[in-house]
Structure formats: C-alpha cells, structure tokens
Enzyme design. Structure first.
Site, PDB file in Angstrom:
ATOM      1  N   ASN A   1      -0.622  62.297  49.046  1.00  0.00           N
ATOM      2  CA  ASN A   1      -0.883  63.503  49.834  1.00  0.00           C
ATOM      3  C   ASN A   1       0.049  64.592  49.297  1.00  0.00           C
ATOM      4  OD1 ASN A   1      -1.144  65.505  51.732  1.00  0.00           O
ATOM      5  ND2 ASN A   1      -0.305  64.298  53.439  1.00  0.00           N
ATOM      6  N   TRP A   2      -0.519  65.502  48.529  1.00  0.00           N
ATOM      7  CA  TRP A   2       0.318  66.512  47.860  1.00  0.00           C
ATOM      8  C   TRP A   2       0.800  67.598  48.812  1.00  0.00           C
ATOM      9  CZ3 TRP A   2      -1.978  67.915  42.376  1.00  0.00           C
ATOM     10  CH2 TRP A   2      -2.200  66.731  41.659  1.00  0.00           C
ATOM     11  N   LYS A   3       0.187  67.657  49.994  1.00  0.00           N
ATOM     12  CA  LYS A   3       0.526  68.705  50.976  1.00  0.00           C
ATOM     13  C   LYS A   3       0.412  70.086  50.319  1.00  0.00           C
ATOM     14  CE  LYS A   3       3.131  65.309  53.505  1.00  0.00           C
ATOM     15  NZ  LYS A   3       4.193  64.991  54.447  1.00  0.00           N
TER      16      LYS A   3
ATOM     17  N   HIS B   1      -3.603  64.029  60.256  1.00  0.00           N
ATOM     18  CA  HIS B   1      -2.209  63.971  59.814  1.00  0.00           C
ATOM     19  C   HIS B   1      -1.308  64.590  60.878  1.00  0.00           C
ATOM     20  CE1 HIS B   1       1.445  64.564  57.536  1.00  0.00           C
ATOM     21  NE2 HIS B   1       0.970  63.650  56.689  1.00  0.00           N
TER      22      HIS B   1
ATOM     23  N   GLU C   1       1.179  66.453  60.705  1.00  0.00           N
ATOM     24  CA  GLU C   1       1.505  67.876  60.514  1.00  0.00           C
ATOM     25  C   GLU C   1       0.382  68.758  61.047  1.00  0.00           C
ATOM     26  OE1 GLU C   1       2.433  67.578  56.339  1.00  0.00           O
ATOM     27  OE2 GLU C   1       4.226  66.429  56.850  1.00  0.00           O
TER      28      GLU C   1
ATOM     29  N   GLU D   1       1.388  56.255  60.173  1.00  0.00           N
ATOM     30  CA  GLU D   1       2.499  57.087  59.709  1.00  0.00           C
ATOM     31  C   GLU D   1       3.382  57.475  60.890  1.00  0.00           C
ATOM     32  OE1 GLU D   1       1.424  59.132  55.742  1.00  0.00           O
ATOM     33  OE2 GLU D   1       0.830  60.453  57.369  1.00  0.00           O
TER      34      GLU D   1
ATOM     35  N   GLY E   1       8.725  62.518  55.619  1.00  0.00           N
ATOM     36  CA  GLY E   1       9.549  63.539  54.981  1.00  0.00           C
ATOM     37  C   GLY E   1      11.011  63.502  55.396  1.00  0.00           C
TER      38      GLY E   1
ATOM     39  N   SER F   1       7.919  58.376  54.067  1.00  0.00           N
ATOM     40  CA  SER F   1       9.035  58.150  53.145  1.00  0.00           C
ATOM     41  C   SER F   1       8.878  56.894  52.289  1.00  0.00           C
ATOM     42  CB  SER F   1      10.369  58.130  53.899  1.00  0.00           C
ATOM     43  OG  SER F   1      10.596  59.389  54.515  1.00  0.00           O
TER      44      SER F   1
ATOM     45  N   GLY G   1       3.753  60.903  50.397  1.00  0.00           N
ATOM     46  CA  GLY G   1       3.925  62.360  50.356  1.00  0.00           C
ATOM     47  C   GLY G   1       4.881  62.737  49.231  1.00  0.00           C
ATOM     48  N   GLY G   2       6.139  62.941  49.569  1.00  0.00           N
ATOM     49  CA  GLY G   2       7.140  63.423  48.611  1.00  0.00           C
ATOM     50  C   GLY G   2       7.129  62.709  47.263  1.00  0.00           C
TER      51      GLY G   2
END
Ligand code: PGA
Length: 255
Positions: free
Chosen positions: A9-11, A97, A99, A169, A175, A215, A236-237
């Site tokens: 997930n590149w966000k 998600h 976010e 998640e 994150g 994470s 993600g990251g």
C-alpha cells in the site's frame, strides 16, 4: 491451500517517474528470485495506476487502487469510480483502510457500498479491519473487528467472498513501528475465520486469504507469516523501497 499474498500500500507516495522506477526494481528482483506461491500486488496512488500497469506488462505482479467511490458515476468532483480503476488495468482495490475511516469519516455503510460496487465491477477487494489502541486496552478487539466484518460485508454471499481478501490491521500498529506480536495477530486472524463462518456461512473463513498489516518489516515478517492463520501481509512503509518489499516477499515464499 489458501493463496499467499504480499500487497504493498503505497499510500500518498511516489510521483509517476518514481513509481515506474520502484516497480522496475521490484520486477527485476522477482525475475532474479521468482515467487512460486505468493501473489504480489502493488497499490500505487490513482495517478500512477496507468503508468505502473504499463511498467508491469508481462509480469505476474498484480495492480490495485487504494480507494474508490461508492456510486457508478456522476457529479462527484474529485472522486474515482470502479470502472475508471478497471480501465487502468488494476484488478484490486483496498477498502476500509483505517486512514480512510479516520480522516475521511468512512463508516460501515460507506464501506459496504464501496465493497459491493467494487465486486459488481469485477474488482477484487482488500478489506481492512482493525481496532484502535484504546479499544484493545479496553478488551474490545474482537467486538470491534467482529462488528466491522458484520456491517462492512453485510449482504454478501459466500460466492462474493471469493473475491475478498481481509487485512487485519490494528490501528495502533500502522506506521508506528509497533507491530502486533505473531501471537496477538494469530489470535485475531483465527477469530476472523470463525466470525466469517458464522456471518457468511459455507466455511468461507477457512478458505479466505487473511493478511496482517501494521509495521510489517523484513525483520518481523517471518515470525508473523509463520502463523497458521496469517496468509500474507499488507505492507505500508516497507513497500516503498524495493529491497525491503522484496525481503518480505521472500519471507512469504519461505513460510
Ligand atoms: P505500515 O502500513 O506498514 O506503514 O504500518 C500498513 C498499512 O497501513 O497498510
């Protein structure tokens, strides 16, 4: 055998040239060390979907969007429809998600409409659920995750669930560098399978791919992926660098 999957997930990261560079590196890495059992999916921002699709031609890497709108089309300035996503070549979409729930106030009704519309248009859904830290501390994890599954997937049939992947998640792990322990994640994954059986029937829980997210890094992926009910990861990251994303993919291959 359930399908293993590592999805990135590149966000809100990567311009088009940066996106093309990143997928070229991921592609090269997978050509060197091909995957046999893991489905790899990348979810760049909308703006990069078409160029990434071009850059992925001839590879087995799947392409997904991070969001969609809940109506087919119309006067919804700034929104993107399922058909538009499909026309880029993407076949997956992330829905629910944390976010989006938090910053864009998406509730279970919105998420349910989005999931239905995505499925109707032939997109596969990566459906995210998870509790906040406060909810975990109050021992509400199973209530929250159970409710999310019940309402977000309301009205779906076992047949529909073939095109849904659930991603657990925990919000407090996204994150933050704080991961759920493999045991904590495993416990919730097993619960998710049970609740899906109870809600949808036809033993769908046992067949569905369930990812862990929050994470996930090269140094903790193996432990998480070794758990019996964890079929992969939503990253993600660590997916923003080819080297770390590739290491997580290799951890899946070895699991
Ligand atoms: P993270 O994000 O790996 O950076 O925690 C995961 C996600 O939000 O899907």
């Amino acid at each position: 055998m359930r399908q293993k999957m590592i999805a990135g997930n590149w966000k809100m990261h990567k311009t088009n040239p940066e996106a093309v560079r990143l997928v070229a590196q991921i592609r090269a890495g997978l050509e060197k060390n091909p995957v046999r059992k893991t489905r790899v999916v990348v979810c760049p921002p909308f703006t990069a979907l078409s160029v990434v699709h071009q850059a992925l031609k001839g590879s087995k890497i799947g392409l997904g969007a991070q969001n969609l709108f809940w109506e087919e089309e119309g006067a919804y300035t700034g929104e993107v429809s399922a058909r538009m996503i499909k026309s880029t070549g993407a076949r997956y979409v992330i829905v629910g998600h944390s976010e989006r729930r938090r910053y864009f106030k998406e509730d279970e009704h919105i998420i349910n409409k989005k999931i239905r519309l995505a499925l109707k248009n032939g997109l596969k859904v990566i459906h995210c659920v998870g509790e906040t830290l406060e909810e975990r501390e109050q021992n509400l994890t199973k209530d929250i995750v159970g409710n999310q599954l019940e309402w977000d997937l309301n009205g779906l049939a076992p047949e529909d669930l073939k095109n849904v992947v659930v991603a657990y998640e925990p919000v407090w792990a996204i994150g933050t560098g704080r991961t759920a322990t493999p045991e904590q994640a495993q416990e919730v994954h097993a619960f998710i399978r049970d609740i899906l059986d109870a809600l949808i029937g036809d033993q769908v829980g046992a067949r569905m791919t369930i990812l862990y997210g929050g994470s996930v890094k090269p140094n903790n992926a193996a432990g998480l992926l070794a758990q019996p009910d964890i079929d992969g990861a939503l990253v993600g990251g660590a997916c923003l660098k080819a080297s770390s994303f590739l290491k997580i993919i290799q951890a899946s291959e070895k699991s």
